[in-house]
Scaffold this motif. Structure first.
Motif: not given
Length: 200
Positions: A48-50, A82-84, A88-89, A123, A128
């Motif tokens: 989770d890239w958020t 970043d927001y996942d 996509w991010v 993502d 990423l």
């Protein structure tokens, strides 16, 4: 006498009937085998890239400044958020690299490059893959005079999540500075680098 004979006969007849009960009572209990443990299902780890991040950067750059060119090491700091969105991010980035790029023949140098931009990518779980672009600011020396100018940059990169809080990535970036600070010289810089980020 008859009573004694009857008692002996009854005892003889009852003995076989009582034997199974006694045999069953003296037999060892049957131990049921323990049930096999349920199989452990390991869910795939997905990233989770958020969130925000800060990190260190190390790279190498090549600069073309008109008739002169040079290359050297870059190193610095980076930060972003970043927001996942699931597949996509989207994120914002800010970084600063000090430079040791000297132009051939002592014609000048690029002392630093700073960047403010966006990145968007796919993502792929713990990986990423993204494209990035934005504004770039560079300062340096050309012909003994200090110059600084704002241009733009664009490039591609990839980042791999090493754990809950760490990621490692790489980028290839192209920078353009037309008529660098009114000097009449167009400056292009290509950089490749690695970054290690702490994510929170």
């Amino acid at each position: 006498m008859k009573k004694a004979v009857r008692f002996a006969l009854l005892s003889a007849l009852a003995a076989p009937l009582a034997a199974p009960a006694m045999a069953g009572g003296l037999s060892e209990p049957v131990v049921e085998p323990a049930p096999a443990p349920a199989p452990v299902v390991v869910a795939p780890v997905t990233g989770d890239w958020t969130g925000g991040y800060v990190g260190l950067r190390l790279g190498y750059g090549n600069v073309d400044a008109g008739a002169d060119e040079g290359d050297g090491v870059l190193y610095g700091l980076g930060a972003g958020y970043d927001y996942d969105f699931g597949s996509w991010v989207l994120g914002a980035t800010l970084n600063y690299d000090a430079s040791e790029i000297e132009l051939d023949g002592g014609a000048g140098s690029i002392d630093s490059i700073a960047r403010l931009g966006l990145r968007a990518g796919a993502d792929l779980g713990n990986t990423l893959v993204y494209a990035t672009a934005g504004a770039a600011y560079a300062d340096g020396d050309i012909g003994g005079t200090s110059y600084s100018d704002t241009g733009w940059y664009g490039g591609i990169g990839a980042e791999y999540m090493m754990g809950a809080n760490w990621s490692l990535g790489g980028e290839l970036l192209l920078h353009k500075f037309d008529d660098f600070d009114g000097s009449g010289v167009d400056v292009d810089a290509t950089t490749v680098g690695l970054n290690a980020n702490f994510r929170f």
